[in-house]
Design a protein around this motif. Structure first.
Motif, PDB file in Angstrom:
ATOM      1  N   THR A   1      26.555  10.866  49.770  1.00 39.41           N
ATOM      2  CA  THR A   1      25.226  12.506  50.536  1.00 39.41           C
ATOM      3  C   THR A   1      25.441  12.127  52.893  1.00 39.41           C
ATOM      4  O   THR A   1      25.127  10.696  52.598  1.00 39.41           O
ATOM      5  CB  THR A   1      23.878  13.162  50.377  1.00 39.41           C
ATOM      6  N   GLY A   2      25.029  13.259  53.561  1.00 39.58           N
ATOM      7  CA  GLY A   2      24.334  12.951  54.608  1.00 39.58           C
ATOM      8  C   GLY A   2      23.584  14.160  55.395  1.00 39.58           C
ATOM      9  O   GLY A   2      23.196  14.276  54.624  1.00 39.58           O
ATOM     10  N   ARG A   3      23.707  13.373  56.571  1.00 41.27           N
ATOM     11  CA  ARG A   3      22.790  14.309  57.351  1.00 41.27           C
ATOM     12  C   ARG A   3      23.664  15.586  58.030  1.00 41.27           C
ATOM     13  O   ARG A   3      24.836  15.555  58.132  1.00 41.27           O
ATOM     14  CB  ARG A   3      21.980  14.545  57.980  1.00 41.27           C
ATOM     15  N   ILE A   4      23.045  16.806  58.452  1.00 38.02           N
ATOM     16  CA  ILE A   4      23.667  17.200  59.132  1.00 38.02           C
ATOM     17  C   ILE A   4      23.227  18.028  60.790  1.00 38.02           C
ATOM     18  O   ILE A   4      21.269  17.578  60.533  1.00 38.02           O
ATOM     19  CB  ILE A   4      24.264  18.980  58.639  1.00 38.02           C
ATOM     20  N   LEU A   5      23.405  18.395  61.569  1.00 38.03           N
ATOM     21  CA  LEU A   5      22.877  17.919  62.825  1.00 38.03           C
ATOM     22  C   LEU A   5      20.919  18.950  63.000  1.00 38.03           C
ATOM     23  O   LEU A   5      20.219  19.046  63.620  1.00 38.03           O
ATOM     24  CB  LEU A   5      23.442  18.828  64.336  1.00 38.03           C
ATOM     25  N   SER A   6      21.374  20.166  62.360  1.00 40.20           N
ATOM     26  CA  SER A   6      20.582  21.513  63.164  1.00 40.20           C
ATOM     27  C   SER A   6      19.653  20.907  62.249  1.00 40.20           C
ATOM     28  O   SER A   6      18.247  21.673  61.497  1.00 40.20           O
ATOM     29  CB  SER A   6      21.017  22.875  62.918  1.00 40.20           C
ATOM     30  N   GLN A   7      19.593  20.744  60.614  1.00 38.10           N
ATOM     31  CA  GLN A   7      18.343  20.232  59.334  1.00 38.10           C
ATOM     32  C   GLN A   7      18.160  18.563  59.771  1.00 38.10           C
ATOM     33  O   GLN A   7      18.224  18.237  60.217  1.00 38.10           O
ATOM     34  CB  GLN A   7      18.738  21.495  57.769  1.00 38.10           C
ATOM     35  N   TYR A   8      16.714  19.016  58.820  1.00 38.76           N
ATOM     36  CA  TYR A   8      16.120  17.306  59.178  1.00 38.76           C
ATOM     37  C   TYR A   8      15.610  17.330  57.385  1.00 38.76           C
ATOM     38  O   TYR A   8      14.650  18.136  57.276  1.00 38.76           O
ATOM     39  CB  TYR A   8      14.768  17.645  60.332  1.00 38.76           C
ATOM     40  N   ASN A   9      16.226  15.817  57.263  1.00 39.69           N
ATOM     41  CA  ASN A   9      15.020  15.785  56.082  1.00 39.69           C
ATOM     42  C   ASN A   9      15.714  16.274  55.141  1.00 39.69           C
ATOM     43  O   ASN A   9      16.486  17.330  54.650  1.00 39.69           O
ATOM     44  CB  ASN A   9      13.887  14.846  56.187  1.00 39.69           C
ATOM     45  N   VAL A  10      14.219  16.751  54.049  1.00 39.82           N
ATOM     46  CA  VAL A  10      14.039  18.034  53.016  1.00 39.82           C
ATOM     47  C   VAL A  10      14.021  19.197  53.378  1.00 39.82           C
ATOM     48  O   VAL A  10      13.946  20.096  52.856  1.00 39.82           O
ATOM     49  CB  VAL A  10      12.697  17.064  52.401  1.00 39.82           C
TER      50      VAL A  10
ATOM     51  N   GLU B   1      16.207  23.681  46.549  1.00 42.03           N
ATOM     52  CA  GLU B   1      17.282  24.651  45.416  1.00 42.03           C
ATOM     53  C   GLU B   1      18.677  23.945  45.614  1.00 42.03           C
ATOM     54  O   GLU B   1      19.605  24.253  44.425  1.00 42.03           O
ATOM     55  CB  GLU B   1      17.189  25.909  45.330  1.00 42.03           C
ATOM     56  N   SER B   2      19.334  23.629  46.008  1.00 39.66           N
ATOM     57  CA  SER B   2      19.941  22.851  46.166  1.00 39.66           C
ATOM     58  C   SER B   2      20.084  21.719  44.767  1.00 39.66           C
ATOM     59  O   SER B   2      21.219  21.203  44.064  1.00 39.66           O
ATOM     60  CB  SER B   2      21.326  21.792  46.820  1.00 39.66           C
ATOM     61  N   GLY B   3      19.294  21.075  44.685  1.00 45.66           N
ATOM     62  CA  GLY B   3      18.693  19.644  43.697  1.00 45.66           C
ATOM     63  C   GLY B   3      20.153  18.725  43.494  1.00 45.66           C
ATOM     64  O   GLY B   3      20.741  18.158  43.282  1.00 45.66           O
ATOM     65  N   ALA B   4      20.340  18.130  45.100  1.00 45.09           N
ATOM     66  CA  ALA B   4      21.528  17.191  45.351  1.00 45.09           C
ATOM     67  C   ALA B   4      20.585  16.044  44.763  1.00 45.09           C
ATOM     68  O   ALA B   4      21.776  15.395  44.168  1.00 45.09           O
ATOM     69  CB  ALA B   4      21.428  17.213  46.203  1.00 45.09           C
ATOM     70  N   ASN B   5      19.668  16.172  44.282  1.00 50.85           N
ATOM     71  CA  ASN B   5      18.942  14.374  43.700  1.00 50.85           C
ATOM     72  C   ASN B   5      18.951  15.144  42.417  1.00 50.85           C
ATOM     73  O   ASN B   5      18.608  13.703  41.495  1.00 50.85           O
ATOM     74  CB  ASN B   5      18.010  14.269  44.446  1.00 50.85           C
ATOM     75  N   VAL B   6      19.071  15.332  41.846  1.00 52.39           N
ATOM     76  CA  VAL B   6      19.175  15.884  40.625  1.00 52.39           C
ATOM     77  C   VAL B   6      20.202  14.996  39.974  1.00 52.39           C
ATOM     78  O   VAL B   6      20.268  14.822  39.105  1.00 52.39           O
ATOM     79  CB  VAL B   6      19.516  17.506  40.367  1.00 52.39           C
ATOM     80  N   ILE B   7      21.563  15.089  41.266  1.00 57.40           N
ATOM     81  CA  ILE B   7      22.649  14.460  40.251  1.00 57.40           C
ATOM     82  C   ILE B   7      22.500  12.948  40.804  1.00 57.40           C
ATOM     83  O   ILE B   7      23.236  12.148  39.891  1.00 57.40           O
ATOM     84  CB  ILE B   7      23.239  15.270  40.661  1.00 57.40           C
ATOM     85  N   THR B   8      21.647  12.647  41.834  1.00 60.09           N
ATOM     86  CA  THR B   8      21.736  11.311  42.470  1.00 60.09           C
ATOM     87  C   THR B   8      21.023   9.772  41.033  1.00 60.09           C
ATOM     88  O   THR B   8      20.092  10.657  40.002  1.00 60.09           O
ATOM     89  CB  THR B   8      21.518  10.476  43.128  1.00 60.09           C
TER      90      THR B   8
END
Lengths: 72, 966
Positions: free
Chosen positions: B831-840, B908-915
């Protein structure tokens, strides 16, 4: 915390210190790590677990460290 | 502490550090000084300085349009021409360096003629709508027309011109109006020199010359919307839409950005209590006048309609919220905490602080938990990001912080980036790093994924070690093996500065054949020769600096890797001066500060262990309450205990564990098991959906305090508007809410301003001893340690000796993660980050930044996609041992086969549902970067997502149809 969670965490700590040539010191370090970073209730639980189950699932160096160096 | 009372300067006047003068060309460093005469005044400046800069230093204004001191001189506008005695012609003062004894004249009748003639040409192709122009009163072209005395334009306006050129409104934040462009190239140069993106160019020649971005427009181009071009534009060509809408600001307050760990200084330019624009402060110690799309433009969330501005309570999370007054909400929370502690014991309660909080807020929260709750169950979100940094650096070098200042990178010859993506996560620092790389510094990148810096305009990594996720420690051991076995260790440095015994143990360990690049190559997926070459470059290339991020820490061996990095830096003598060092790039604005402020369960402020009797006695004496000598629970411990019924009350300030922490279903189950969850936040965040008490927070624009960035720089946050969380009553800054809760629990906190809290911190924390609001007003910012010996702070640490005395080497045995790929879960998700968005995303999702990233997608290698019949844009189900979610696929060769990648900016992505709940051995930092998964093409959302949507909709409705308590 389940015993299994604590066993896993304690074994992870033990694994870090396993490569040290001086295992007596390494066991002290494992104990110190638990004393410094684990809440008292977690330490009490793992000590009790070692007593009750002879440390099933725990690595030997971790059992030694818990028996010898964990403060309650 | 009653004798130290801070008064906010009423006149908002700028202090000497905060000189906003534009000197036309950048400052030059030279020990040789040159004296010359300009308009009869003698001025002495460093050799290499331009005549323009020397003039402005002497207080002489030279007309200029294409020059500004953030950019190298260009010499195109011809307004800054001067006459020099003994020299022919009319040289541009911006491009002509000073020389000893020169006699320069900036105002003569000939120069006046030239300048008027030049301005006449400019204005002959410029709209004459000054009175209705958005930059009326803030336009350098207008100023220059006045300065040169332009009175007529003899050419008329009938001929060919650019006055009807179409506007480009594609960027949500600024407008590009080419009809007002004077082709001075400031925007193009800012994009190149400041930002390093090279998105803009001048296309065409002569009359056809115009500024061009992408094929169609700005949004279609490589533009990253950093705002450097807008900042540089001397006319209304590039201007913020907010200024077009509202007019020019009337006052400005210097404050600190609340986004990433770079901690940029900004001028909040205001009209009354309304922010008109945020402009980067040229004197900002971390950003030097640069900015990114988040800090510069994405502050609209502070006034977003989703903000909750009323305290609310409810008995059950299945009830609608009731709006109550502040007193009732606070008393309700206090009664619940007391009830729960009486029933379940004092350790059944705890608190969580956030790196989004100010130092002062974190300090009072941990004080509340330790002194009033009577437990050390306080933790912070650094638990899930940089806790291994704190642990690893404390062990090896003695201080839980980066060793350098950002500017140090300008002295680096070799830059090694491990598990960080600076252009996205720390964009303003990345621009500085790119500047150094364009100057020729070498670049080594260790990352499973091809981040932008691997190859971008005028930057090419010398080595991209594309290791498999989870093999960091094998990498650091292999690199260390090369140093040790090829005689590349700086033994003199190690003998003088480090514990020799620890070095010998480490040396013998890494020298073992099992740690050789050849032995580890297949595990790493990196050719041995590349590893050897990278290690040699690092050891022999001059000043070598390591920058790392969450790709290092968020692993089961995160702490081991941090220690391995410190080993490498110490062994090569790369700590203790400019240009080198160990540089953790902190994710959020105040990760460093929240850790400094004692929000870890085992440490008081200043990293002193709770079992340290002297430290504890000091805090007990200052706070007047007995304190526990036992470490408290960490966040994952609190959550596990909650599911077992042993942890019942949580005060969560500014943090959103239901979105940001791993294994979401475990987190939400834990929250559901608690009897009183108190959330203090701007929005009804994911955690607040499980809360019983909601305290509306204040945004960074509505409060005072300090943030501490990744280079230990303490910067002031200044209140520019009244807190919006009053709902008819007076609004409160967040520390006031915590103080009131403390009072309701029987322990009044008597602070009148955040400055009082900072004074208390300084009195109790040796490394903050010399810090105060007054000093920050005087100096702008200060890097800790700041004490009697270092009253202006400490940019570079460990100069003569390590903070722990001698540096200590640790053995770093590679232990593969238990999160292994199998037939059932054959891929690794990272997982990682993108420029335009911040944290949650709670802030950035509520701004126009969604124009760049409206949803989280999964990068998957075309090979893996083809095997599964997945094409770009398909919905794919991602299943791990912890759960399942569905996201849209994005085919990309940035990831290697076998690895997929996503971000978690949208709940709603639920990325942390799978971590999973796997974590670092020393700190319990979650292993976010490695999850074994399977991917299949699907046609509908996962069960979790469907349930989430239903639950979320219901919770939002509970907060929409608010009832007032009778």
């Amino acid at each position: 915390m389940t015993n299994q969670q604590l066993v896993t965490m304690a074994n992870q700590i033990g694994a870090f210190f396993k490569s040290y040539p001086d295992q007596t010191q390494a066991n002290k370090d494992i104990g110190m790590h638990l004393n410094r970073y684990w809440a008292l209730a977690m330490r009490q639980q793992i000590v009790q677990y070692v007593k009750d189950s002879a440390g099933a699932g725990l690595e030997l160096n971790v059992i030694d460290a818990i028996k010898g160096h964990v403060k309650l | 502490m009653d004798d130290i009372k801070y008064t906010v300067p009423s006149d908002r006047s700028r202090t000497s550090f905060d000189d906003q003068t534009d000197y036309g060309t950048p400052a030059v460093q030279s020990n040789k000084l040159i004296t010359l005469s300009i308009d009869g005044r003698n001025v002495t400046v460093p050799d290499g300085t331009s005549i323009m800069r020397a003039s402005i230093i002497a207080g002489i204004t030279v007309p200029k349009l294409c020059a500004t001191d953030s950019l190298e001189p260009f010499g195109s506008c011809r307004l800054c021409v001067v006459e020099i005695e003994g020299r022919r012609g009319y040289p541009a003062s911006c491009t002509t360096p000073v020389a000893e004894g020169l006699k320069v004249h900036t105002q003569t009748s000939k120069l006046a003629d030239i300048r008027r003639g030049t301005m006449e040409l400019y204005i002959s192709d410029h709209p004459l709508d000054c009175l209705t122009c958005a930059t009326n009163g803030d336009c350098e072209l207008q100023d220059m027309a006045g300065a040169v005395g332009l009175r007529e334009v003899r050419y008329g306006y009938e001929g060919e011109n650019h006055l009807k050129a179409e506007k480009d409104e594609s960027n949500p934040y600024f407008t590009f109006d080419p009809s007002k462009c004077i082709v001075c190239s400031r925007c193009v140069r800012a994009c190149e020199e400041m930002q390093g993106t090279f998105a803009l160019t001048i296309s065409g020649r002569g009359f056809e010359s115009k500024v061009a971005s992408g094929i169609e427009n700005f949004m279609d181009s490589e533009c990253v919307s950093c705002g450097a071009c807008v900042q540089a534009c001397p006319t209304a060509t590039l201007i913020e839409k907010t200024v077009i809408d509202a007019g020019l600001p009337e006052h400005s307050v210097t404050t600190t950005c609340a986004y990433c760990g770079v901690g940029c200084s900004f001028n909040a330019e205001m009209k009354g209590e309304e922010v008109i624009r945020m402009t980067p402060n040229k004197n900002g110690g971390a950003n030097h006048g640069h900015s990114c799309v988040k800090g510069r433009f994405a502050w609209g969330y502070a006034t977003h309609q989703d903000r909750i501005t009323t305290p609310m309570i409810r008995k059950s999370i299945h009830d609608a919220w009731q709006v109550v007054g502040w007193d009732e909400a606070i008393n309700y929370a206090a009664i619940e905490i007391k009830r729960i502690q009486a029933k379940y014991g004092k350790d059944a309660a705890g608190g969580i602080t956030s790196s989004r909080c100010t130092n002062e807020e974190v300090y009072v929260t941990q004080k509340l938990v330790r002194a009033v709750f009577g437990t050390n169950n306080v933790d912070t979100c650094a638990r899930v990001c940089h806790s291994p940094t704190g642990y690893g650096l404390k062990q090896t070098i003695g201080e839980s912080a980066g060793t350098q200042t950002f500017d140090s990178v300008m002295q680096s010859d070799v830059i090694m980036i491990i598990g960080a993506n600076p252009t996205d996560g720390h964009p303003v620092f990345a621009s500085q790093m790119k500047r150094r790389l364009r100057e020729g510094a070498k670049l080594i990148i260790a990352d499973p994924r091809a981040i932008d810096l691997v190859s971008s305009p005028h930057v090419q990594a010398d080595y991209h070690l594309k290791l498999r996720p989870g093999t960091n420690v094998a990498l650091i051991s292999a690199l260390a093996h090369v140093l040790v076995t090829e005689g590349l260790v700086k033994e003199d440095y190690v003998k003088e500065r480090c514990e020799w015994d620890s070095f010998l143990v480490w040396r013998d360990f890494v020298a073992q054949p099992k740690n050789s690049p050849e032995a580890l190559s297949s595990e790493l997926g990196v050719p041995a020769e590349e590893l050897r070459a990278a290690a040699r470059l690092f050891a022999t290339g001059g000043n070598a600096a390591i920058y790392y991020g969450l790709g290092v820490t968020e692993h089961s061996q995160g702490s081991t890797m941090v220690m391995g990095i410190a080993n490498l830096a110490m062994a090569t003598g790369n700590v203790g001066r400019e240009g080198v060092g160990i540089n953790p790039l902190r994710g959020q604005n105040n990760v460093q500060g929240s850790c400094d402020m004692g929000s870890m369960p085992h440490e008081f402020p200043g990293y002193r262990h709770v079992s340290d009797n002297d430290a504890r006695a000091e805090f007990e004496s200052a706070w007047g309450r007995p304190l526990s000598a036992e470490p408290g629970l960490r966040i994952p411990n609190m959550l596990s205990l909650a599911t077992e019924g042993g942890f019942k009350a949580l005060y969560c300030v500014g943090e959103d564990i239901a979105q940001s922490d791993p294994d979401t279903q475990h987190v939400t189950h834990a929250l559901e098991s608690m009897e009183c969850v108190i959330v203090q936040d701007l929005f009804l965040n994911e955690t607040a959906m499980y809360a019983h008490v909601f305290f509306p927070g204040a945004s960074f624009l509505e409060k005072s305090g300090t943030f501490t960035n990744a280079e230990r720089r303490i910067s002031p946050v200044r209140r520019v508007m009244t807190p919006k969380n009053g709902n008819g009553e007076a609004g409160m800054e967040d520390w006031e809410i915590t103080a009131k809760l403390s009072t309701a629990l029987g322990y009044p906190m008597h602070y009148t301003h955040a400055a009082d809290i900072l004074d208390e911190i300084a009195a109790l924390t040796p490394s903050f001893k010399g810090v105060s609001f007054k000093k920050l007003d005087e100096l702008g910012s200060v890097q800790w340690p700041c004490d009697d010996e270092n009253p202006a702070g400490t940019p570079t640490m460990h100069i003569d000796e390590f903070v722990r005395g001698k540096g200590k080497f640790f053995i770093t045995e590679y232990i593969p993660t238990t999160e292994k790929v199998t037939k059932k879960y054959p891929l690794i998700l990272t997982t990682g980050r993108i420029l335009s968005q911040y944290n949650v995303g709670a802030q950035t999702r509520r701004t126009e930044n969604t124009s760049w990233h409206a949803e989280d997608t999964v990068e998957i290698h075309p090979h893996d996609a083809e095997e599964r019949g997945v094409v770009d844009g398909d919905w794919i189900g991602i299943t791990s041992r912890a759960g399942e979610t569905v996201l849209r696929a994005k085919l990309s060769e940035r990831v290697q086969p076998g690895v997929i990648y996503t971000t978690f900016h949208h709940p709603e992505s639920g990325a942390n549902v799978i971590t999973t709940d796997n974590s670092d051995w020393a700190t319990n930092c979650p292993e976010f970067k490695v999850t074994a998964v399977q991917v299949t093409k699907v046609t509908q959302l996962s069960d979790w997502q469907k349930n989430y949507q239903e639950f979320s909709d219901e919770q939002i409705s509970f907060a929409e149809n608010l009832e007032s308590a009778s």
